[in-house]
Motif scaffolding. Structure first.
Motif, PDB file in Angstrom:
ATOM      1  N   THR A 224      -2.608   8.514 -18.567  1.00 17.58           N
ATOM      2  CA  THR A 224      -2.824   9.252 -17.331  1.00 17.58           C
ATOM      3  C   THR A 224      -2.725  10.749 -17.595  1.00 17.58           C
ATOM      4  N   THR A 225      -3.335  11.520 -16.721  1.00 21.87           N
ATOM      5  CA  THR A 225      -3.281  12.970 -16.833  1.00 21.87           C
ATOM      6  C   THR A 225      -1.888  13.459 -16.433  1.00 21.87           C
ATOM      7  N   ASP A 227      -0.956  14.981 -13.918  1.00 22.71           N
ATOM      8  CA  ASP A 227      -0.640  14.747 -12.505  1.00 22.71           C
ATOM      9  C   ASP A 227      -0.748  13.276 -12.119  1.00 22.71           C
ATOM     10  N   ALA A 229      -3.045  10.841 -12.881  1.00 21.83           N
ATOM     11  CA  ALA A 229      -4.345  10.268 -12.543  1.00 21.83           C
ATOM     12  C   ALA A 229      -4.980   9.604 -13.761  1.00 21.83           C
ATOM     13  N   ILE A 230      -5.845   8.632 -13.495  1.00 18.75           N
ATOM     14  CA  ILE A 230      -6.672   8.067 -14.555  1.00 18.75           C
ATOM     15  C   ILE A 230      -7.708   9.125 -14.942  1.00 18.75           C
ATOM     16  N   GLU A 232     -10.929  11.256 -15.670  1.00 14.53           N
ATOM     17  CA  GLU A 232     -12.140  11.171 -14.866  1.00 14.53           C
ATOM     18  C   GLU A 232     -13.217  10.320 -15.523  1.00 14.53           C
ATOM     19  N   ALA A 235     -12.222   6.921 -14.645  1.00  9.62           N
ATOM     20  CA  ALA A 235     -12.197   6.754 -13.187  1.00  9.62           C
ATOM     21  C   ALA A 235     -13.607   6.602 -12.621  1.00  9.62           C
ATOM     22  N   VAL A 258      -1.174   5.507  -8.554  1.00  9.39           N
ATOM     23  CA  VAL A 258      -1.975   6.138  -9.598  1.00  9.39           C
ATOM     24  C   VAL A 258      -3.326   6.473  -8.984  1.00  9.39           C
ATOM     25  N   THR A 259      -3.743   7.722  -9.073  1.00  8.10           N
ATOM     26  CA  THR A 259      -5.020   8.132  -8.494  1.00  8.10           C
ATOM     27  C   THR A 259      -6.137   8.064  -9.531  1.00  8.10           C
ATOM     28  N   LEU A 260      -7.355   8.103  -9.045  1.00  6.69           N
ATOM     29  CA  LEU A 260      -8.540   8.137  -9.904  1.00  6.69           C
ATOM     30  C   LEU A 260      -9.030   9.575  -9.980  1.00  6.69           C
ATOM     31  N   GLY A 261      -8.979  10.151 -11.172  1.00 10.34           N
ATOM     32  CA  GLY A 261      -9.329  11.548 -11.340  1.00 10.34           C
ATOM     33  C   GLY A 261     -10.739  11.854 -10.851  1.00 10.34           C
ATOM     34  N   ASN A 274      -2.038   1.226  -6.743  1.00 12.00           N
ATOM     35  CA  ASN A 274      -1.368   1.152  -8.043  1.00 12.00           C
ATOM     36  C   ASN A 274      -1.816  -0.068  -8.840  1.00 12.00           C
TER      37      ASN A 274
END
Length: 279
Positions: A224-225, A227, A229-230, A232, A235, A258-261, A274
């Motif tokens: 993950t980044t 922040d 996120a997955i 990009e 993602a 967990v967000t998607l970049g 998640n």
């Protein structure tokens, strides 16, 4: 890491013959003359054989070649081969003990982490930055002449190999885009969900943190980044699978979100997602 072992970015210049030569060996061709006769491949055969050995796809006892088995059978020989190659390369990516061939997946991780979505296969500023990053993470591939650094030829060879493996896509000329083939990600989700053995609303699924760990252990070095996120490049492919109604990104259990970049809010992505649910 051994300085006597060959280096993939030197060995493989044209990856297209890798599968036909592997197939020939798996079907019983044991010597170079037998392989040549069976495949009608003569030019560059030594390099292809060296490349298959460095990819851990074949071995050699005395004068006889033998093929190692596929890691998985997904019902498609081309993907069986690609997935097994990626699995073998993933075993090189141990941060406390880098394998010599880790460059293949480390280069890809660098592009994902830096969100480099387009590159040219002779883009010196990129591969110079990669060499600097290698020093930071203490990955120091060696030959008998000393430290191995990228140049135009090595970076072009790397590009052709990861294009063959479905990790980048040619736009035109030297320009490529950076994202994995959606089929690769779908196969990886099926395999990872099978290993995780959890059920989300009656269908197989996997917690995203577990999926990324599975990818690192088995196929791609993805984290993950900063922040959470997955990256990009991954993602975007997951988003494509959501739009194609193949997966959902959902909330499950008490793992952190967990967000998607780079992906905006969308129907099929829970606000506190998640986990990945297969459809």
């Amino acid at each position: 890491m051994s300085s006597s072992e060959g280096y993939l970015l030197n060995a493989i210049q044209t990856p297209g013959p890798l599968l036909p030569v592997y197939r020939s060996i798996s079907q019983g061709s044991e010597t170079k003359s037998h392989i040549k006769s069976d495949t009608q491949i003569d030019s560059g055969l030594d390099s292809i054989l060296d490349g298959l050995r460095l990819l851990r796809m074949i071995g050699k006892e005395e004068e006889a070649y033998y093929a190692r088995e596929y890691e998985w059978d997904v019902g498609d020989e081309r993907w069986n081969f690609r997935l097994t190659v990626l699995h073998n390369l993933a075993q090189e990516c141990q941060s406390n003990d880098w394998g010599k061939q880790a460059a293949v997946l480390l280069n890809y991780k660098f592009l994902l982490d830096k969100d480099i979505q387009h590159f040219e296969n002779n883009e010196e500023p990129i591969y110079t930055d990669i060499d600097d990053w290698y020093a930071e993470i203490n990955y120091r591939p060696q030959s008998q002449q000393g430290l191995i650094m990228h140049n135009d030829n090595k970076f072009a060879n790397w590009t052709r190999l990861v294009h063959f493996l479905g990790l980048v896509h040619k736009v035109s000329g030297r320009e490529h885009t950076v994202y994995p083939d959606p089929a690769l990600i779908r196969y990886s989700l099926d395999l990872a969900a099978e290993d995780s053995a959890i059920n989300i609303d009656g269908t197989p699924g996997i917690v995203i943190e577990q999926y990324l760990r599975w990818l690192r252990e088995n196929l791609l070095y993805v984290e993950t980044t900063s922040d959470g996120a997955i990256p990009e490049g991954i993602a975007r492919v997951l988003f494509e699978l959501i739009r194609d109604d193949e997966i959902r990104i959902v909330e499950y259990g008490d793992a952190g979100a967990v967000t998607l970049g780079g992906i905006p809010p969308y129907d099929g992505i829970d606000s506190q997602a998640n986990a990945i649910k297969l459809i």
